[in-house]
Scaffold this active site. Structure first.
Site, PDB file in Angstrom:
ATOM      1  N   CYS A  52      -0.945 -54.668  -9.778  1.00 25.87           N
ATOM      2  CA  CYS A  52      -2.365 -54.797 -10.140  1.00 25.87           C
ATOM      3  C   CYS A  52      -2.856 -56.242 -10.085  1.00 25.87           C
ATOM      4  O   CYS A  52      -4.057 -56.495 -10.111  1.00 25.87           O
ATOM      5  CB  CYS A  52      -2.604 -54.221 -11.530  1.00 25.87           C
ATOM      6  SG  CYS A  52      -2.107 -52.499 -11.654  1.00 25.87           S
TER       7      CYS A  52
ATOM      8  N   HIS B 196      -8.754 -57.479 -15.227  1.00 23.91           N
ATOM      9  CA  HIS B 196      -8.249 -56.233 -14.640  1.00 23.91           C
ATOM     10  C   HIS B 196      -8.688 -55.059 -15.515  1.00 23.91           C
ATOM     11  O   HIS B 196      -8.487 -55.065 -16.732  1.00 23.91           O
ATOM     12  CB  HIS B 196      -6.725 -56.318 -14.538  1.00 23.91           C
ATOM     13  CG  HIS B 196      -6.084 -55.050 -14.100  1.00 23.91           C
ATOM     14  ND1 HIS B 196      -6.606 -54.248 -13.099  1.00 23.91           N
ATOM     15  CD2 HIS B 196      -4.943 -54.427 -14.521  1.00 23.91           C
ATOM     16  CE1 HIS B 196      -5.822 -53.203 -12.933  1.00 23.91           C
ATOM     17  NE2 HIS B 196      -4.816 -53.281 -13.784  1.00 23.91           N
TER      18      HIS B 196
ATOM     19  N   ASN C 138      -8.240 -47.329 -13.825  1.00 19.71           N
ATOM     20  CA  ASN C 138      -7.464 -48.472 -13.326  1.00 19.71           C
ATOM     21  C   ASN C 138      -7.195 -48.290 -11.832  1.00 19.71           C
ATOM     22  O   ASN C 138      -6.422 -47.417 -11.447  1.00 19.71           O
ATOM     23  CB  ASN C 138      -6.156 -48.541 -14.130  1.00 19.71           C
ATOM     24  CG  ASN C 138      -5.237 -49.650 -13.667  1.00 19.71           C
ATOM     25  OD1 ASN C 138      -5.447 -50.260 -12.624  1.00 19.71           O
ATOM     26  ND2 ASN C 138      -4.205 -49.904 -14.456  1.00 19.71           N
TER      27      ASN C 138
HETATM   28  N1  COA Z   1      -3.777 -36.766 -23.925  1.00 20.60           N
HETATM   29  C1  COA Z   1      -3.345 -36.359 -25.126  1.00 20.60           C
HETATM   30  N2  COA Z   1      -2.240 -36.861 -25.708  1.00 20.60           N
HETATM   31  C2  COA Z   1      -1.567 -37.800 -25.042  1.00 20.60           C
HETATM   32  C3  COA Z   1      -1.953 -38.262 -23.785  1.00 20.60           C
HETATM   33  C4  COA Z   1      -3.114 -37.709 -23.217  1.00 20.60           C
HETATM   34  N3  COA Z   1      -3.593 -38.081 -22.023  1.00 20.60           N
HETATM   35  N4  COA Z   1      -1.082 -39.202 -23.375  1.00 20.60           N
HETATM   36  C5  COA Z   1      -0.156 -39.346 -24.334  1.00 20.60           C
HETATM   37  N5  COA Z   1      -0.446 -38.490 -25.358  1.00 20.60           N
HETATM   38  C6  COA Z   1       0.274 -38.303 -26.596  1.00 20.60           C
HETATM   39  C7  COA Z   1       1.714 -38.691 -26.496  1.00 20.60           C
HETATM   40  O1  COA Z   1       2.469 -37.612 -25.979  1.00 20.60           O
HETATM   41  C8  COA Z   1       2.052 -39.011 -27.928  1.00 20.60           C
HETATM   42  O2  COA Z   1       2.287 -37.789 -28.585  1.00 20.60           O
HETATM   43  P1  COA Z   1       3.424 -37.672 -29.724  1.00 20.60           P
HETATM   44  O3  COA Z   1       3.029 -38.654 -30.788  1.00 20.60           O
HETATM   45  O4  COA Z   1       3.355 -36.239 -30.141  1.00 20.60           O
HETATM   46  O5  COA Z   1       4.704 -38.053 -29.043  1.00 20.60           O
HETATM   47  C9  COA Z   1       0.757 -39.587 -28.485  1.00 20.60           C
HETATM   48  O6  COA Z   1      -0.283 -39.177 -27.570  1.00 20.60           O
HETATM   49  C10 COA Z   1       0.755 -41.091 -28.612  1.00 20.60           C
HETATM   50  O7  COA Z   1       1.251 -41.622 -27.417  1.00 20.60           O
HETATM   51  P2  COA Z   1       1.367 -43.154 -27.246  1.00 20.60           P
HETATM   52  O8  COA Z   1       1.940 -43.450 -25.898  1.00 20.60           O
HETATM   53  O9  COA Z   1       2.058 -43.745 -28.427  1.00 20.60           O
HETATM   54  O10 COA Z   1      -0.167 -43.603 -27.305  1.00 20.60           O
HETATM   55  P3  COA Z   1      -0.783 -45.028 -27.324  1.00 20.60           P
HETATM   56  O11 COA Z   1      -1.638 -45.160 -28.516  1.00 20.60           O
HETATM   57  O12 COA Z   1       0.221 -46.092 -27.048  1.00 20.60           O
HETATM   58  O13 COA Z   1      -1.747 -44.988 -26.037  1.00 20.60           O
HETATM   59  C11 COA Z   1      -1.846 -45.672 -23.743  1.00 20.60           C
HETATM   60  C12 COA Z   1      -1.201 -44.748 -24.762  1.00 20.60           C
HETATM   61  C13 COA Z   1      -1.223 -45.382 -22.392  1.00 20.60           C
HETATM   62  C14 COA Z   1      -3.329 -45.372 -23.695  1.00 20.60           C
HETATM   63  C15 COA Z   1      -1.620 -47.147 -24.179  1.00 20.60           C
HETATM   64  O14 COA Z   1      -0.272 -47.368 -24.517  1.00 20.60           O
HETATM   65  C16 COA Z   1      -2.014 -48.098 -23.094  1.00 20.60           C
HETATM   66  O15 COA Z   1      -3.176 -48.221 -22.791  1.00 20.60           O
HETATM   67  N6  COA Z   1      -1.044 -48.825 -22.495  1.00 20.60           N
HETATM   68  C17 COA Z   1      -1.323 -49.704 -21.379  1.00 20.60           C
HETATM   69  C18 COA Z   1      -1.426 -48.876 -20.113  1.00 20.60           C
HETATM   70  C19 COA Z   1      -1.860 -49.651 -18.909  1.00 20.60           C
HETATM   71  O16 COA Z   1      -2.840 -50.360 -18.963  1.00 20.60           O
HETATM   72  N7  COA Z   1      -1.142 -49.477 -17.785  1.00 20.60           N
HETATM   73  C20 COA Z   1      -1.447 -50.074 -16.535  1.00 20.60           C
HETATM   74  C21 COA Z   1      -1.217 -51.550 -16.531  1.00 20.60           C
HETATM   75  S1  COA Z   1      -1.510 -52.245 -14.968  1.00 20.60           S
END
Ligand code: COA
Length: 315
Positions: free
Chosen positions: A108, A242, A272
């Protein structure tokens, strides 16, 4: 070096959070508050190389430049249907250019890395005009059964035309290898001699680790450049970050203690789009007439690797 033209292209298919919840156990109520994404543009019948060439043509038209005036084309791309030839070669042919061209895969952060390569060519006196095209289809990298990853991404292409000038004030590139945090693997063609076990794995992500890296790296890269250039965060007119996640953008904004108006976003409607995200945002803001000559812009991006980069430039 200075940017004199921009262009961008998005696929026509719009996929809303509600559409995702028709086949995934997810919802707008989960996605929007955690990411800031409402919908994204996803490739259906388009070819990425056509979108890339179209973004390039738009940037050249914006710059008032002919393809034959280009001395170098740099294409940033993580993956596309062609293993070879490079996407930059395909773009070169499609737009009718005849200069050398190369592809980079800097995830990215590709636009920032491409700017750094272009700047080196200008400083070495090797080029007069350069075209950067960032074209990405991350929707083809994720499993659409994995709700934790596929909801985050959208496709698109963004381009910029560069010519001689001293508008780039500083570029900072960083890398911190963490290959288990954000990766995809694919199996290559078999041979009679392969004995190791191999498997194709769609894009995998440790979301919270990526989040922490993104905030730390992007804040650090921008702060490094501000200090190096003797600037304060207040001196920057526009922060173009980004577009991965609104919460990441807000955390970086908190670190810099700057108002939301300085942080244009399109993550709400694009998701993204990997390295295409920065040049698409740049193009959209430029076409809205947001930037005045002399404005200071800070661009910053981060991604798989981990790698990151930032640039401070004068518009
Ligand atoms: N819909 C519903 N539930 C979802 C889900 C979705 N799309 N995606 C994940 N979950 C669930 C998970 O399974 C988890 O469930 P559990 O507690 O029963 O295990 C729960 O939601 C929490 O998941 P978690 O990964 O801890 O959530 P989070 O608060 O960390 O948010 C992201 C997840 C991906 C939004 C966040 O971590 C993030 O934005 N990370 C950066 C991602 C990014 O920018 N990537 C590209 C970089 S170039």
């Amino acid at each position: 070096m200075k940017i004199i033209g921009t262009g961008s292209v998005l696929p026509k298919k719009i996929v809303t959070n509600d559409m995702l919840s028709e086949f995934l156990d997810t919802s707008d109520a989960w996605i929007y508050p955690r990411t800031g994404i409402k919908y994204r543009h996803v490739i259906s019948d388009e070819k990425l190389e056509d979108m890339a060439a179209e973004a390039a043509r738009k940037a050249l038209e914006d710059a008032g430049m002919k393809p034959e005036e280009l001395d170098l084309i740099i294409c940033s791309n993580v993956v596309n249907e062609y293993i070879t030839p490079s996407l930059s070669c395909i773009i070169q042919g499609a737009i009718g250019a005849s200069c050398p061209c190369l592809d980079i895969n800097c995830a990215c952060a590709g636009f920032i890395y491409a700017l750094d390569i272009a700047e080196s060519h200008f400083q070495a006196g090797k080029v007069k005009n350069v075209l950067i095209v960032c074209a990405e289809e991350p929707s083809r990298m994720t499993s659409w059964k994995d709700r934790s990853v596929c909801v985050l991404f959208g496709d698109g292409a963004g381009a910029a035309v560069l010519t001689a000038g001293d508008n780039i004030k500083g570029i900072k590139l960083s890398a911190a290898s963490a290959t288990d945090k954000l990766y995809q693997k694919r199996v290559l063609e078999p041979t009679p001699y392969i004995t190791k076990e191999e498997e194709s794995i769609p894009l995998q992500m440790k979301g919270q680790d990526v989040f922490k890296f993104a905030v730390k790296a992007s804040s650090g890269d921008i702060k490094f450049l501000l200090d190096k250039l003797g600037l304060k965060a207040d001196d920057v007119n526009w922060y173009l970050l980004h577009q991965a996640n609104m919460r990441i953008i807000n955390s970086i904004r908190d670190f810099l203690d700057q108002p939301a108006e300085k942080f244009p976003t399109n993550v709400e409607s694009h998701g993204n789009s990997s390295s295409a995200s920065c040049p698409i945002l740049l193009d959209e803001c430029s076409k809205k007439g947001m930037f005045k000559p002399g404005d200071i812009l800070a661009l910053s991006a981060f991604g798989a690797g981990f790698i990151s980069g930032a640039v401070i430039l004068e518009w």
